[in-house]
Design a protein around this motif. Sequence first.
Motif, PDB file in Angstrom:
ATOM      1  N   VAL A   1     -97.756  30.027  51.362  1.00  0.00           N
ATOM      2  CA  VAL A   1     -97.370  31.439  51.060  1.00  0.00           C
ATOM      3  C   VAL A   1     -97.356  31.536  49.534  1.00  0.00           C
ATOM      4  CG1 VAL A   1     -96.051  33.432  51.017  1.00  0.00           C
ATOM      5  CG2 VAL A   1     -96.405  32.188  53.180  1.00  0.00           C
ATOM      6  N   ASP A   2     -96.755  30.547  48.890  1.00  0.00           N
ATOM      7  CA  ASP A   2     -96.159  30.643  47.531  1.00  0.00           C
ATOM      8  C   ASP A   2     -97.735  30.270  46.801  1.00  0.00           C
ATOM      9  OD1 ASP A   2     -94.765  30.785  45.090  1.00  0.00           O
ATOM     10  OD2 ASP A   2     -94.874  28.539  44.805  1.00  0.00           O
ATOM     11  N   GLN A   3     -98.324  29.552  47.148  1.00  0.00           N
ATOM     12  CA  GLN A   3     -99.778  29.057  46.715  1.00  0.00           C
ATOM     13  C   GLN A   3    -100.616  30.203  46.690  1.00  0.00           C
ATOM     14  OE1 GLN A   3    -100.568  25.506  48.676  1.00  0.00           O
ATOM     15  NE2 GLN A   3     -99.567  24.177  47.392  1.00  0.00           N
ATOM     16  N   LEU A   4    -100.814  30.889  47.838  1.00  0.00           N
ATOM     17  CA  LEU A   4    -101.668  31.807  48.088  1.00  0.00           C
ATOM     18  C   LEU A   4    -101.476  33.090  46.878  1.00  0.00           C
ATOM     19  CD1 LEU A   4    -102.156  31.555  51.890  1.00  0.00           C
ATOM     20  CD2 LEU A   4    -103.942  31.137  50.160  1.00  0.00           C
ATOM     21  N   VAL A   5     -99.924  33.386  47.193  1.00  0.00           N
ATOM     22  CA  VAL A   5     -99.648  34.450  46.178  1.00  0.00           C
ATOM     23  C   VAL A   5    -100.081  34.348  44.966  1.00  0.00           C
ATOM     24  CG1 VAL A   5     -97.649  35.655  45.273  1.00  0.00           C
ATOM     25  CG2 VAL A   5     -97.668  35.220  47.509  1.00  0.00           C
ATOM     26  N   HIS A   6    -100.121  32.973  44.495  1.00  0.00           N
ATOM     27  CA  HIS A   6    -100.465  32.742  42.935  1.00  0.00           C
ATOM     28  C   HIS A   6    -102.104  32.578  42.914  1.00  0.00           C
ATOM     29  CE1 HIS A   6     -96.101  32.523  42.316  1.00  0.00           C
ATOM     30  NE2 HIS A   6     -96.589  32.507  41.107  1.00  0.00           N
ATOM     31  N   GLU A   7    -102.539  32.489  44.184  1.00  0.00           N
ATOM     32  CA  GLU A   7    -104.327  32.615  43.902  1.00  0.00           C
ATOM     33  C   GLU A   7    -104.791  34.029  43.994  1.00  0.00           C
ATOM     34  OE1 GLU A   7    -106.387  30.252  44.041  1.00  0.00           O
ATOM     35  OE2 GLU A   7    -105.186  28.562  44.268  1.00  0.00           O
ATOM     36  N   ASP A   8    -106.017  34.155  43.850  1.00  0.00           N
ATOM     37  CA  ASP A   8    -106.548  35.554  43.948  1.00  0.00           C
ATOM     38  C   ASP A   8    -106.797  35.783  45.403  1.00  0.00           C
ATOM     39  OD1 ASP A   8    -107.712  37.941  42.907  1.00  0.00           O
ATOM     40  OD2 ASP A   8    -109.501  36.874  42.216  1.00  0.00           O
ATOM     41  N   ALA A   9    -105.696  35.823  45.992  1.00  0.00           N
ATOM     42  CA  ALA A   9    -105.815  36.243  47.547  1.00  0.00           C
ATOM     43  C   ALA A   9    -105.064  37.764  47.599  1.00  0.00           C
ATOM     44  CB  ALA A   9    -104.962  35.370  48.413  1.00  0.00           C
TER      45      ALA A   9
ATOM     46  N   LEU B   1     -94.793  40.689  48.746  1.00  0.00           N
ATOM     47  CA  LEU B   1     -95.170  39.254  48.949  1.00  0.00           C
ATOM     48  C   LEU B   1     -94.764  38.548  47.582  1.00  0.00           C
ATOM     49  CD1 LEU B   1     -98.744  39.173  50.720  1.00  0.00           C
ATOM     50  CD2 LEU B   1     -96.541  38.002  51.601  1.00  0.00           C
ATOM     51  N   THR B   2     -95.075  39.131  46.424  1.00  0.00           N
ATOM     52  CA  THR B   2     -94.613  38.621  45.196  1.00  0.00           C
ATOM     53  C   THR B   2     -93.041  38.151  44.920  1.00  0.00           C
ATOM     54  OG1 THR B   2     -96.527  39.600  44.176  1.00  0.00           O
ATOM     55  CG2 THR B   2     -94.586  38.804  42.605  1.00  0.00           C
ATOM     56  N   HIS B   3     -92.414  39.387  45.356  1.00  0.00           N
ATOM     57  CA  HIS B   3     -90.958  39.209  45.743  1.00  0.00           C
ATOM     58  C   HIS B   3     -90.507  38.205  46.682  1.00  0.00           C
ATOM     59  CE1 HIS B   3     -86.725  40.279  46.679  1.00  0.00           C
ATOM     60  NE2 HIS B   3     -87.138  40.812  47.817  1.00  0.00           N
ATOM     61  N   GLN B   4     -91.139  38.131  47.812  1.00  0.00           N
ATOM     62  CA  GLN B   4     -90.759  37.012  48.735  1.00  0.00           C
ATOM     63  C   GLN B   4     -91.121  35.628  48.498  1.00  0.00           C
ATOM     64  OE1 GLN B   4     -92.777  38.877  52.199  1.00  0.00           O
ATOM     65  NE2 GLN B   4     -90.924  39.725  52.784  1.00  0.00           N
ATOM     66  N   ALA B   5     -92.281  35.476  47.726  1.00  0.00           N
ATOM     67  CA  ALA B   5     -92.664  34.209  47.276  1.00  0.00           C
ATOM     68  C   ALA B   5     -91.554  33.580  46.114  1.00  0.00           C
ATOM     69  CB  ALA B   5     -93.771  34.173  46.634  1.00  0.00           C
ATOM     70  N   TYR B   6     -91.047  34.633  45.434  1.00  0.00           N
ATOM     71  CA  TYR B   6     -90.022  34.101  44.328  1.00  0.00           C
ATOM     72  C   TYR B   6     -88.738  33.746  45.265  1.00  0.00           C
ATOM     73  CZ  TYR B   6     -86.256  34.654  40.917  1.00  0.00           C
ATOM     74  OH  TYR B   6     -84.943  34.848  40.138  1.00  0.00           O
ATOM     75  N   GLN B   7     -88.228  34.544  46.140  1.00  0.00           N
ATOM     76  CA  GLN B   7     -87.088  34.225  47.153  1.00  0.00           C
ATOM     77  C   GLN B   7     -87.072  32.802  47.560  1.00  0.00           C
ATOM     78  OE1 GLN B   7     -87.122  37.758  49.415  1.00  0.00           O
ATOM     79  NE2 GLN B   7     -85.034  38.134  48.563  1.00  0.00           N
ATOM     80  N   LEU B   8     -88.632  32.506  48.203  1.00  0.00           N
ATOM     81  CA  LEU B   8     -88.813  31.227  48.732  1.00  0.00           C
ATOM     82  C   LEU B   8     -88.462  30.117  47.791  1.00  0.00           C
ATOM     83  CD1 LEU B   8     -91.946  32.015  50.919  1.00  0.00           C
ATOM     84  CD2 LEU B   8     -89.650  31.435  51.814  1.00  0.00           C
ATOM     85  N   ARG B   9     -89.179  30.351  46.629  1.00  0.00           N
ATOM     86  CA  ARG B   9     -88.954  29.352  45.674  1.00  0.00           C
ATOM     87  C   ARG B   9     -87.412  29.118  45.345  1.00  0.00           C
ATOM     88  NH1 ARG B   9     -93.294  32.142  43.360  1.00  0.00           N
ATOM     89  NH2 ARG B   9     -92.031  33.023  41.949  1.00  0.00           N
ATOM     90  N   GLN B  10     -86.653  30.040  45.381  1.00  0.00           N
ATOM     91  CA  GLN B  10     -85.100  29.886  44.981  1.00  0.00           C
ATOM     92  C   GLN B  10     -84.340  29.414  46.032  1.00  0.00           C
ATOM     93  OE1 GLN B  10     -84.024  30.540  41.883  1.00  0.00           O
ATOM     94  NE2 GLN B  10     -86.402  30.885  41.639  1.00  0.00           N
ATOM     95  N   GLY B  11     -85.050  29.118  47.318  1.00  0.00           N
ATOM     96  CA  GLY B  11     -84.368  28.742  48.429  1.00  0.00           C
ATOM     97  C   GLY B  11     -83.649  30.034  49.134  1.00  0.00           C
TER      98      GLY B  11
ATOM     99  N   LEU C   1     -95.203  25.812  55.873  1.00  0.00           N
ATOM    100  CA  LEU C   1     -95.712  27.512  55.549  1.00  0.00           C
ATOM    101  C   LEU C   1     -95.214  28.085  54.416  1.00  0.00           C
ATOM    102  CD1 LEU C   1     -97.568  29.587  56.734  1.00  0.00           C
ATOM    103  CD2 LEU C   1     -95.734  30.270  58.080  1.00  0.00           C
ATOM    104  N   PRO C   2     -94.084  28.043  53.948  1.00  0.00           N
ATOM    105  CA  PRO C   2     -93.759  28.616  52.612  1.00  0.00           C
ATOM    106  C   PRO C   2     -94.243  28.309  51.523  1.00  0.00           C
ATOM    107  CG  PRO C   2     -91.595  28.191  54.222  1.00  0.00           C
ATOM    108  CD  PRO C   2     -92.814  27.420  54.730  1.00  0.00           C
ATOM    109  N   ARG C   3     -94.516  26.982  51.262  1.00  0.00           N
ATOM    110  CA  ARG C   3     -95.267  26.491  50.184  1.00  0.00           C
ATOM    111  C   ARG C   3     -96.674  27.008  50.198  1.00  0.00           C
ATOM    112  NH1 ARG C   3     -98.617  22.125  49.089  1.00  0.00           N
ATOM    113  NH2 ARG C   3     -98.631  21.644  46.941  1.00  0.00           N
TER     114      ARG C   3
END
Length: 620
Positions: free
Chosen positions: A303-311, A566-576, A299-301
């Motif tokens: 979310v990260d993909q959707l944040v970088h989509e036009d969603a 969500l942008t902030h949280q996606a960044y956190q997920l990428r950083q583990g 699921l985290p991946r």
Amino acid sequence: MAEVDIPEVTDFLAEHAPFAAVPRGDLERLGRRLTVRYARRGTHLMSVGKGNDEVFVVRSGAVQITDENGSLVARGGEGTGFGTTALGGRPSRFDVVAIEDSLLLVMSSDVFEALADGNAAVRDFFSEQREARLRHALQSLPHHDRANAVLQTRLRDLLRREPITTTSDATIREAAELMAREQVSSLLVVDGERLTGIVTDRDLRTRVLASGLATTQPVRAIMTTDPVTAAPDDLAMELVLEMTSRNIHHMPVVEDDRPVGMVTSTDLMRLERANPIHLAGDVAKAKDLDALVLLSQRLPRIVDQLVHEDATADGIGRIVTAVGDAIERRLIMLAEQHLGPAPVPYAWIVLGSQARLEQGPGSDQDNALVLSDDATPEHDAWFASFASFVVDGLVACGYPRCPGGIMATNPQWRQPLREWRRMFARWLDEPTPEAVLRSAIFFDLRLLHGESRLVDTLDQQIADSAPESGRFLAHLARNAASNEPPLGFFRGFVLEREGEHKDRVDLKRGGVHAIVEVARVQALSRGLPQVNTLARISAAAGAGALSTATAADLHDAFEFIRYVRLTHQAYQLRQGQEPDNFVAPSELSSFEKRHLRDAFQIVRSAQQLVVQSYPLGFVT
């Protein structure tokens, strides 16, 4: 610079908003403090990044306003005002250029502030300009992968062939032969040109082969009647939401009551990033908790993909919730397989952000059990074990326990229907501040699994009683107004002063959560059934609880704050890292800072409306 003709200027201002609402005497006094400035065509009157200490009104000519990206915000002629957003030397967010030779009425910042302080119409008018800017900001959000925004594909662009159809009188064998010949996994059943049903390869396996049904039977014996359909101009994103939440793999596309094609989960999988539906399908087939845990880690991946989509933030929240629902439903199925069938009917309900379809990364779990009134104390051992299985499984899948203990494992939230009715009656009829604060989450509830009649009874009780429960609504309103947006007197962000989130902005308490609470009290005050926050805002406007303009502003503010979070949280997920709601100002772009301030100001204004609507001063 020239002096003004006071009577002439007074007459002019009286013809244009917001000055038309200012008393004549005040306009005359204002006229004595104005000056006139001439600007040739092409003159830059304000520039992005530069401070300003004056407010302008176009007397003649015209100006053009653009943002930092060069996008057109507005053009205005006589009576157009600008300059308030950069008063006090704040960096301007806009370029303003004279596009004709123009005469401008100019007032200093102290003159404008005195006028706005004494005239609500002036203050509100320029506040609405701020809200219009936020709407423009939402339309120009800097999506990173706009060119690859595959989830914005229209369904008509996915249709590869004419629909393959049959009639309800055709035999099952004829239908199967047609599917094999056309190499399709489903057939649309029509009556003339009208869609009446659908048959899939799964139906052939489970309703024919596994049941030993004769293939000479008509196809109507195994078809799904009145199937869910989509329209050609629906977005792929919308279809992913629908198919994920329903765990279906075929969607007929219908136009003017006539089927024009079929979209399958395979079609969606060809859209590289549209894999939530694949995940939900795998979840539904998971054989044990270990399999669910592995699946939840995907699921985290997503979310990260959707944040970088036009969603949109709302779309992402719905997808995350749909996956969470699928995991929780599968845990319920596994629990029943492990423990055997429930001794009495029940309803497993979800609460809070999950009920509102607004889950995000790191959301904890909030759930409860409504039992049939046939339940006895002897049955509680089964339901206690059942609740523990599901709650512990959710923890293993990354959904933390509710810090407040609002889970079905808590006996207080595992009760027969009659006890739930008593609790809601007590909250509504005899509210106390502490009880309302603790119970507010239960007014965001949704059936996830089980007997719908148990939840329908509670929903009807709330709809009937809440509008008549003035003290309850006043307590809710006070709670809604108490979560102040993190915005200081001079529009600087208020940061956390201590703890692990020191020097960060809390996007939830005075932002997302504050809007949730405003929407909740306004919807309950009209007995509206909606639970999703944006749906509540729209319904409240339709019922007269909110103005159309306020509803639109809250919609935009809610979307923008959630987008930043969500942008902030996606960044956190990428950083583990564990995702949270606290962002450092240094992490925000100038674009985000500016429009977050606008969004927080909208929240503050909406809270003031709530305070005015309910007699908070009489609540003790």
